[in-house]
Write an enzyme that holds these catalytic residues in place. Structure first.
Site, short mmCIF file in Angstrom:
data_model
loop_
_atom_site.label_atom_id
_atom_site.label_comp_id
_atom_site.label_asym_id
_atom_site.label_seq_id
_atom_site.Cartn_x
_atom_site.Cartn_y
_atom_site.Cartn_z
N ARG A 42 0.85 -1.19 0.00
CA ARG A 42 0.00 0.00 0.00
C ARG A 42 0.89 1.24 0.00
O ARG A 42 1.82 1.34 0.81
CB ARG A 42 -0.91 0.04 1.25
CG ARG A 42 -1.79 -1.18 1.41
CD ARG A 42 -2.89 -1.22 0.38
NE ARG A 42 -3.77 -2.36 0.57
CZ ARG A 42 -3.91 -3.34 -0.29
NH1 ARG A 42 -3.23 -3.35 -1.42
NH2 ARG A 42 -4.74 -4.33 -0.04
N ARG A 69 -4.60 26.94 -7.60
CA ARG A 69 -4.22 25.64 -7.07
C ARG A 69 -3.27 24.97 -8.05
O ARG A 69 -3.66 24.54 -9.14
CB ARG A 69 -5.45 24.78 -6.82
CG ARG A 69 -6.30 25.29 -5.65
CD ARG A 69 -5.46 25.41 -4.40
NE ARG A 69 -6.27 25.52 -3.20
CZ ARG A 69 -5.74 25.67 -2.01
NH1 ARG A 69 -4.43 25.74 -1.86
NH2 ARG A 69 -6.52 25.76 -0.96
N ALA A 81 -9.94 27.44 4.40
CA ALA A 81 -9.43 26.17 4.91
C ALA A 81 -7.93 26.25 5.10
O ALA A 81 -7.26 27.10 4.53
CB ALA A 81 -9.77 25.04 3.94
N GLU A 101 -8.20 34.26 6.40
CA GLU A 101 -8.58 34.33 4.98
C GLU A 101 -9.73 35.27 4.68
O GLU A 101 -9.80 35.80 3.58
CB GLU A 101 -8.88 32.92 4.47
CG GLU A 101 -7.64 32.04 4.46
CD GLU A 101 -7.84 30.70 3.77
OE1 GLU A 101 -8.95 30.42 3.25
OE2 GLU A 101 -6.88 29.92 3.77
N PRO A 119 -9.48 8.02 1.02
CA PRO A 119 -9.01 7.00 1.96
C PRO A 119 -8.27 5.82 1.34
O PRO A 119 -7.67 5.03 2.06
CB PRO A 119 -10.29 6.54 2.67
CG PRO A 119 -11.39 6.87 1.72
CD PRO A 119 -10.94 8.09 0.98
N GLU A 124 -5.42 11.93 5.28
CA GLU A 124 -5.94 13.26 5.61
C GLU A 124 -7.41 13.21 6.03
O GLU A 124 -8.25 12.61 5.37
CB GLU A 124 -5.80 14.20 4.42
CG GLU A 124 -6.27 15.61 4.71
CD GLU A 124 -6.11 16.56 3.54
OE1 GLU A 124 -6.12 17.77 3.77
OE2 GLU A 124 -5.98 16.09 2.39
N GLU A 143 1.83 34.59 4.67
CA GLU A 143 2.78 35.10 3.69
C GLU A 143 2.76 34.20 2.46
O GLU A 143 2.80 32.97 2.57
CB GLU A 143 4.19 35.12 4.29
CG GLU A 143 5.21 35.75 3.38
CD GLU A 143 6.59 35.83 4.04
OE1 GLU A 143 7.57 35.64 3.30
OE2 GLU A 143 6.65 36.07 5.25
#
Length: 184
Positions: A42, A69, A81, A101, A119, A124, A143
């Site tokens: 895995r 992103r 987030a 933010e 998963p 996470e 920053e």
């Protein structure tokens, strides 16, 4: 409903080898033994997790952030987030990100639960929150964090999720969970 025995699905970790350690995550390979005795590997991304929060005002407008992103080389619309700092809990992280933010603080934060991102290979977890009773104090982005804040009616955000204009999973889930509580 009777409890079903899922023990045949459990894997036993035999060994773990770290392949990369970075600022945001660690990559490891695990050798596992399946319940039938066979072995497999895995590839795991170990991540400390994060939190997100959807700030909604009394008129049911949400304050979203738009930012570039890099993995997708595009600008995306998301809820505020960020990643957990060492020892930080989900709520503290969400409150910090809300202030950094958007410049808002909230005296009424509702826990919307926890989600796992992917998963099959990543550890996470993200805490999801809804912020009401907003008070503006001024944003203080990290920053190098460049973003635009947009006020969008919550009902419009639902349509944006349905139309695939919002691709980020944590944002979509946060919007839909907030809407279930606020839009009757």
């Amino acid at each position: 409903m009777q409890n079903k025995d899922y023990s045949r699905l459990v894997e036993k970790t035999l060994s773990t080898s770290t392949k990369f350690t970075g600022k945001v995550f660690t990559c490891e390979v695990r050798e596992v033994e399946l319940s039938d005795g066979s072995k497999s590997f895995r590839e795991i991304v170990k991540h400390n997790g994060g939190a997100c929060i959807i700030p909604v005002d009394k008129d049911l407008n949400a304050y979203m952030v738009r930012q570039f992103r890099s993995p997708f080389e595009q600008i995306m619309l998301e809820v505020p987030a960020g990643k957990l700092e060492p020892g930080e809990d989900f709520l503290t992280c969400a409150q910090r990100e809300l202030k950094e933010e958007t410049g808002f603080v909230s005296s009424n934060i509702i826990d919307l639960g926890v989600m796992t991102c992917s998963p099959g290979y990543c550890s996470e977890k993200i805490g999801l929150f809804l912020a009401l009773d907003l008070e503006y104090e001024g944003e203080k982005p990290d920053e190098g964090e460049l973003l635009d804040i947009e006020k969008i009616p919550l009902k419009d955000l639902i349509e944006m999720v349905d139309n695939n204009e919002i691709l980020d999973a944590k944002t979509s889930i946060c919007i839909l969970k907030a809407a279930r509580r606020l839009l009757k």
